[in-house]
Design a protein around this motif. Sequence first.
Motif, PDB file in Angstrom:
ATOM      1  N   VAL A 190       1.196 -11.815  -3.104  1.00 36.75           N
ATOM      2  CA  VAL A 190       1.328 -10.384  -2.847  1.00 36.75           C
ATOM      3  C   VAL A 190       0.200  -9.705  -3.604  1.00 36.75           C
ATOM      4  O   VAL A 190      -0.014  -9.979  -4.788  1.00 36.75           O
ATOM      5  CB  VAL A 190       2.683  -9.824  -3.350  1.00 36.75           C
ATOM      6  CG1 VAL A 190       2.772  -8.332  -3.095  1.00 36.75           C
ATOM      7  CG2 VAL A 190       3.848 -10.551  -2.709  1.00 36.75           C
ATOM      8  N   GLN A 191      -0.529  -8.838  -2.927  1.00 30.78           N
ATOM      9  CA  GLN A 191      -1.600  -8.132  -3.603  1.00 30.78           C
ATOM     10  C   GLN A 191      -1.516  -6.650  -3.314  1.00 30.78           C
ATOM     11  O   GLN A 191      -0.843  -6.220  -2.387  1.00 30.78           O
ATOM     12  CB  GLN A 191      -2.964  -8.694  -3.196  1.00 30.78           C
ATOM     13  CG  GLN A 191      -3.291  -8.559  -1.737  1.00 30.78           C
ATOM     14  CD  GLN A 191      -4.568  -9.325  -1.386  1.00 30.78           C
ATOM     15  OE1 GLN A 191      -4.750 -10.462  -1.798  1.00 30.78           O
ATOM     16  NE2 GLN A 191      -5.424  -8.691  -0.613  1.00 30.78           N
ATOM     17  N   LEU A 192      -2.181  -5.884  -4.159  1.00 29.93           N
ATOM     18  CA  LEU A 192      -2.254  -4.443  -3.972  1.00 29.93           C
ATOM     19  C   LEU A 192      -3.481  -3.936  -4.668  1.00 29.93           C
ATOM     20  O   LEU A 192      -4.067  -4.620  -5.510  1.00 29.93           O
ATOM     21  CB  LEU A 192      -0.996  -3.740  -4.492  1.00 29.93           C
ATOM     22  CG  LEU A 192      -0.574  -3.977  -5.950  1.00 29.93           C
ATOM     23  CD1 LEU A 192      -1.317  -3.086  -6.914  1.00 29.93           C
ATOM     24  CD2 LEU A 192       0.910  -3.738  -6.080  1.00 29.93           C
ATOM     25  N   THR A 193      -3.891  -2.738  -4.296  1.00 24.31           N
ATOM     26  CA  THR A 193      -4.965  -2.072  -5.013  1.00 24.31           C
ATOM     27  C   THR A 193      -4.423  -0.747  -5.516  1.00 24.31           C
ATOM     28  O   THR A 193      -3.441  -0.215  -4.998  1.00 24.31           O
ATOM     29  CB  THR A 193      -6.207  -1.810  -4.127  1.00 24.31           C
ATOM     30  OG1 THR A 193      -5.834  -0.956  -3.046  1.00 24.31           O
ATOM     31  CG2 THR A 193      -6.778  -3.109  -3.598  1.00 24.31           C
ATOM     32  N   SER A 194      -5.051  -0.249  -6.536  1.00 25.46           N
ATOM     33  CA  SER A 194      -4.668   1.031  -7.109  1.00 25.46           C
ATOM     34  C   SER A 194      -5.952   1.718  -7.548  1.00 25.46           C
ATOM     35  O   SER A 194      -6.824   1.079  -8.148  1.00 25.46           O
ATOM     36  CB  SER A 194      -3.745   0.805  -8.309  1.00 25.46           C
ATOM     37  OG  SER A 194      -3.380   2.016  -8.904  1.00 25.46           O
TER      38      SER A 194
ATOM     39  N   ASP B 222      -1.525   4.954 -15.244  1.00 26.21           N
ATOM     40  CA  ASP B 222      -0.069   4.779 -15.357  1.00 26.21           C
ATOM     41  C   ASP B 222       0.434   3.784 -14.311  1.00 26.21           C
ATOM     42  O   ASP B 222       1.287   2.942 -14.604  1.00 26.21           O
ATOM     43  CB  ASP B 222       0.666   6.115 -15.189  1.00 26.21           C
ATOM     44  CG  ASP B 222       0.479   7.042 -16.369  1.00 26.21           C
ATOM     45  OD1 ASP B 222       0.064   6.569 -17.464  1.00 26.21           O
ATOM     46  OD2 ASP B 222       0.745   8.253 -16.219  1.00 26.21           O
ATOM     47  N   ALA B 223      -0.099   3.871 -13.102  1.00 23.42           N
ATOM     48  CA  ALA B 223       0.289   2.935 -12.048  1.00 23.42           C
ATOM     49  C   ALA B 223      -0.118   1.516 -12.413  1.00 23.42           C
ATOM     50  O   ALA B 223       0.629   0.565 -12.169  1.00 23.42           O
ATOM     51  CB  ALA B 223      -0.336   3.345 -10.717  1.00 23.42           C
TER      52      ALA B 223
ATOM     53  N   GLU C  78       0.835  -1.200   0.000  1.00 24.33           N
ATOM     54  CA  GLU C  78       0.000   0.000   0.000  1.00 24.33           C
ATOM     55  C   GLU C  78       0.866   1.245   0.000  1.00 24.33           C
ATOM     56  O   GLU C  78       2.036   1.209   0.381  1.00 24.33           O
ATOM     57  CB  GLU C  78      -0.891   0.024   1.242  1.00 24.33           C
ATOM     58  CG  GLU C  78      -1.840  -1.145   1.303  1.00 24.33           C
ATOM     59  CD  GLU C  78      -3.039  -0.853   2.156  1.00 24.33           C
ATOM     60  OE1 GLU C  78      -3.496   0.298   2.179  1.00 24.33           O
ATOM     61  OE2 GLU C  78      -3.520  -1.783   2.795  1.00 24.33           O
ATOM     62  N   ALA C  79       0.251   2.340  -0.391  1.00 27.12           N
ATOM     63  CA  ALA C  79       0.846   3.676  -0.274  1.00 27.12           C
ATOM     64  C   ALA C  79       2.240   3.773  -0.895  1.00 27.12           C
ATOM     65  O   ALA C  79       3.159   4.321  -0.296  1.00 27.12           O
ATOM     66  CB  ALA C  79       0.866   4.128   1.187  1.00 27.12           C
ATOM     67  N   VAL C  80       2.374   3.242  -2.093  1.00 29.00           N
ATOM     68  CA  VAL C  80       3.646   3.378  -2.816  1.00 29.00           C
ATOM     69  C   VAL C  80       3.718   4.807  -3.336  1.00 29.00           C
ATOM     70  O   VAL C  80       2.850   5.246  -4.092  1.00 29.00           O
ATOM     71  CB  VAL C  80       3.736   2.386  -3.997  1.00 29.00           C
ATOM     72  CG1 VAL C  80       5.044   2.567  -4.757  1.00 29.00           C
ATOM     73  CG2 VAL C  80       3.560   0.955  -3.517  1.00 29.00           C
TER      74      VAL C  80
ATOM     75  N   TYR D 114       2.411  -1.699 -12.510  1.00 32.35           N
ATOM     76  CA  TYR D 114       2.274  -2.942 -11.760  1.00 32.35           C
ATOM     77  C   TYR D 114       2.191  -4.148 -12.692  1.00 32.35           C
ATOM     78  O   TYR D 114       2.759  -5.202 -12.405  1.00 32.35           O
ATOM     79  CB  TYR D 114       1.058  -2.891 -10.826  1.00 32.35           C
ATOM     80  CG  TYR D 114       1.240  -1.885  -9.709  1.00 32.35           C
ATOM     81  CD1 TYR D 114       2.348  -1.925  -8.871  1.00 32.35           C
ATOM     82  CD2 TYR D 114       0.311  -0.873  -9.498  1.00 32.35           C
ATOM     83  CE1 TYR D 114       2.528  -1.002  -7.852  1.00 32.35           C
ATOM     84  CE2 TYR D 114       0.478   0.055  -8.472  1.00 32.35           C
ATOM     85  CZ  TYR D 114       1.596  -0.021  -7.664  1.00 32.35           C
ATOM     86  OH  TYR D 114       1.772   0.894  -6.657  1.00 32.35           O
ATOM     87  N   GLU D 115       1.508  -4.006 -13.817  1.00 26.45           N
ATOM     88  CA  GLU D 115       1.444  -5.102 -14.778  1.00 26.45           C
ATOM     89  C   GLU D 115       2.825  -5.413 -15.339  1.00 26.45           C
ATOM     90  O   GLU D 115       3.175  -6.579 -15.532  1.00 26.45           O
ATOM     91  CB  GLU D 115       0.451  -4.777 -15.894  1.00 26.45           C
ATOM     92  CG  GLU D 115      -0.989  -4.837 -15.402  1.00 26.45           C
ATOM     93  CD  GLU D 115      -1.997  -4.301 -16.395  1.00 26.45           C
ATOM     94  OE1 GLU D 115      -1.608  -3.610 -17.379  1.00 26.45           O
ATOM     95  OE2 GLU D 115      -3.201  -4.556 -16.178  1.00 26.45           O
TER      96      GLU D 115
END
Length: 157
Positions: free
Chosen positions: A126-130, A136-137, A93-95, A141-142
């Motif tokens: 590992v997971q994240l949300t955006s 662009d983010a 989170e919060a990158v 990540y992809e």
Amino acid sequence: MVAIMTDTSDLLIRPATADDLPAIVTMLADDPLGATRESPDDLTPYRAAYATIAADPHQHLVVAERAGRVVGTLQLTVVPGLSRRGATRTIIEAVRIHADERGAGLGTDLVEWAVTTSRGLGATLVQLTSDASRTDAHRFYERLGFTASHLGFKLAL
């Protein structure tokens, strides 16, 4: 918080300290979404949140430092679970990357640190949300191997 450090060339990824809060909050506020929800002029709520994070062994708030200056941050949360045969997962989170460091590979270094650390902590996912508006983010990540596999929901309280 596990004190895991990475020192590659002139970059140090280290656990954040309370002294890093002004730089972290400034980076959180330095984009269109963050500008509407962060308050770098009043660190009081961030200090309270930092104390909670620092006391929780499942939280890893780190900063990237170059030449003594904080230039990036992220938070890695370890989530033990029952699903996936009792798998442990981590959430990134919060990158955030300082504006004058964007595009130079620092985000990749931070996310790779998080993935490597996740493996070392026994995580199998590992997971994240955006935010949906951060296209662009999403491409970033992809490019790092993440797949857009789920649809996320939030409820403001």
